[in-house]
Scaffold this motif. Structure first.
Motif, mmCIF file in Angstrom:
data_model
loop_
_atom_site.group_PDB
_atom_site.id
_atom_site.type_symbol
_atom_site.label_atom_id
_atom_site.label_comp_id
_atom_site.label_asym_id
_atom_site.label_seq_id
_atom_site.Cartn_x
_atom_site.Cartn_y
_atom_site.Cartn_z
ATOM 1 N N GLY A 295 -12.911 2.558 1.867
ATOM 2 C CA GLY A 295 -12.793 1.740 3.069
ATOM 3 C C GLY A 295 -13.871 0.682 3.048
ATOM 4 N N ARG A 296 -14.110 0.113 4.204
ATOM 5 C CA ARG A 296 -15.136 -0.923 4.293
ATOM 6 C C ARG A 296 -15.651 -0.977 5.716
ATOM 7 N NH1 ARG A 296 -14.540 -7.430 3.214
ATOM 8 N NH2 ARG A 296 -16.696 -7.898 3.699
ATOM 9 N N VAL B 28 -0.297 -17.681 -1.202
ATOM 10 C CA VAL B 28 -1.473 -18.461 -1.561
ATOM 11 C C VAL B 28 -2.747 -17.622 -1.692
ATOM 12 C CG1 VAL B 28 -0.564 -20.624 -0.652
ATOM 13 C CG2 VAL B 28 -1.893 -19.108 0.842
ATOM 14 N N ASP B 29 -2.712 -16.396 -1.244
ATOM 15 C CA ASP B 29 -3.874 -15.529 -1.389
ATOM 16 C C ASP B 29 -3.442 -14.098 -1.149
ATOM 17 O OD1 ASP B 29 -6.496 -14.832 -1.881
ATOM 18 O OD2 ASP B 29 -7.276 -15.569 0.016
ATOM 19 N N ARG B 30 -4.160 -13.173 -1.779
ATOM 20 C CA ARG B 30 -3.972 -11.765 -1.490
ATOM 21 C C ARG B 30 -5.273 -11.053 -1.727
ATOM 22 N NH1 ARG B 30 -2.789 -7.671 -5.756
ATOM 23 N NH2 ARG B 30 -2.441 -8.732 -7.728
ATOM 24 N N ALA B 31 -5.454 -9.942 -1.057
ATOM 25 C CA ALA B 31 -6.706 -9.216 -1.193
ATOM 26 C C ALA B 31 -6.502 -7.758 -0.852
ATOM 27 C CB ALA B 31 -7.765 -9.807 -0.276
ATOM 28 N N PRO C 245 -5.051 -0.682 -9.038
ATOM 29 C CA PRO C 245 -4.533 -1.875 -8.387
ATOM 30 C C PRO C 245 -5.466 -2.352 -7.271
ATOM 31 C CG PRO C 245 -3.298 0.042 -7.643
ATOM 32 C CD PRO C 245 -4.243 0.517 -8.721
ATOM 33 N N ASP C 246 -5.393 -3.659 -6.975
ATOM 34 C CA ASP C 246 -6.272 -4.276 -5.990
ATOM 35 C C ASP C 246 -5.799 -3.932 -4.579
ATOM 36 O OD1 ASP C 246 -8.078 -5.765 -4.588
ATOM 37 O OD2 ASP C 246 -7.325 -7.714 -5.237
ATOM 38 N N MET C 247 -6.096 -2.693 -4.202
ATOM 39 C CA MET C 247 -5.825 -2.198 -2.851
ATOM 40 C C MET C 247 -7.060 -1.436 -2.398
ATOM 41 S SD MET C 247 -1.898 -0.833 -3.021
ATOM 42 C CE MET C 247 -2.163 0.335 -4.344
ATOM 43 N N LEU C 248 -7.515 -1.686 -1.199
ATOM 44 C CA LEU C 248 -8.668 -0.975 -0.669
ATOM 45 C C LEU C 248 -8.210 0.407 -0.216
ATOM 46 C CD1 LEU C 248 -11.660 -1.141 -0.028
ATOM 47 C CD2 LEU C 248 -11.053 -2.040 2.213
ATOM 48 N N VAL D 267 -4.684 -0.240 1.378
ATOM 49 C CA VAL D 267 -4.355 -1.427 2.158
ATOM 50 C C VAL D 267 -4.566 -2.674 1.303
ATOM 51 C CG1 VAL D 267 -4.975 -2.771 4.203
ATOM 52 C CG2 VAL D 267 -5.108 -0.282 4.279
ATOM 53 N N TRP D 268 -3.646 -3.601 1.426
ATOM 54 C CA TRP D 268 -3.818 -4.933 0.844
ATOM 55 C C TRP D 268 -3.093 -5.908 1.750
ATOM 56 C CZ3 TRP D 268 0.096 -8.018 -1.553
ATOM 57 C CH2 TRP D 268 1.343 -7.409 -1.656
ATOM 58 N N GLY D 269 -3.478 -7.141 1.664
ATOM 59 C CA GLY D 269 -2.857 -8.155 2.506
ATOM 60 C C GLY D 269 -2.568 -9.407 1.714
ATOM 61 N N ARG D 270 -1.710 -10.210 2.282
ATOM 62 C CA ARG D 270 -1.314 -11.451 1.621
ATOM 63 C C ARG D 270 -1.238 -12.556 2.668
ATOM 64 N NH1 ARG D 270 3.502 -10.714 -1.974
ATOM 65 N NH2 ARG D 270 1.961 -10.881 -3.590
#
Length: 178
Positions: A132-133, A53-56, A116-119, A38-41
């Motif tokens: 996960g988190r 403007v942001d992604r995580a 890659p920056d994906m959880l 999962v990643w978001g923007r």
């Protein structure tokens, strides 16, 4: 994370709120390949165009690994290109913050799955960061320990105790009084 911040004496839970998104998916819906990433923007409309403007994906990766000069490019990019574009910068930073050799940094990045920056989440394994988190995971102390090879001590803050037992799990926002 909540509790008294030792350097301020302020109860951190009462000073700020966190915007959160909670997604609940039945594990059975993940079959036959249960590993998900999962990643978001976040994007803003500027002059009729969406500007990223942001992604995580992993918590705090962008904040800790990017510079003022690279943040916009990082936010505009997608995880599929992360390793090719950002590995060198991440390795360089880890050499400075934790005295990592290049090989040690790459092994640490791979072990934690940062690029890659994906959880990632594999429901066949216990849920806890970096698999996960949980809402109570101390991701900032985890990231600081990761960057410093364990040399930065824990800050002493403790997890929130107001997590709900049922969806959406996040407790009532704290009211800030002036």
């Amino acid at each position: 994370m909540g509790g008294k911040a030792p350097w301020t004496g302020i109860d951190a839970n009462l000073q700020a709120n966190v915007c959160s998104t909670v997604i609940e998916i039945p594990t059975a819906a993940l079959n036959p390949k249960p590993l998900i990433r999962v990643w978001g923007r976040c994007s803003l409309r500027r002059d009729g165009k969406l500007i990223h403007v942001d992604r995580a994906g992993h918590p705090s990766v962008s904040s800790f690994f990017n510079t003022d000069e690279t943040k916009e490019e990082y936010n505009a990019s997608e995880p599929v290109n992360d390793r090719a574009r950002w590995l060198g910068q991440f390795v360089h930073l880890m050499g400075h913050t934790g005295d990592y050799s290049e090989e040690e940094a790459v092994r640490a990045i791979d072990a934690e799955g940062i690029l890659p920056d994906m959880l990632s989440f594999d429901p066949s394994k216990p849920a806890a960061y970096p698999n996960g988190r949980l809402l109570t995971d101390d991701v900032l102390n985890n990231r600081l320990a990761f960057l410093s090879k364990g040399e930065i001590p824990h800050d002493g803050l403790v997890p929130h105790t107001d997590i709900l037992d049922d969806f959406p799990y996040i407790g009532t926002p704290h009211l800030k009084t002036l």
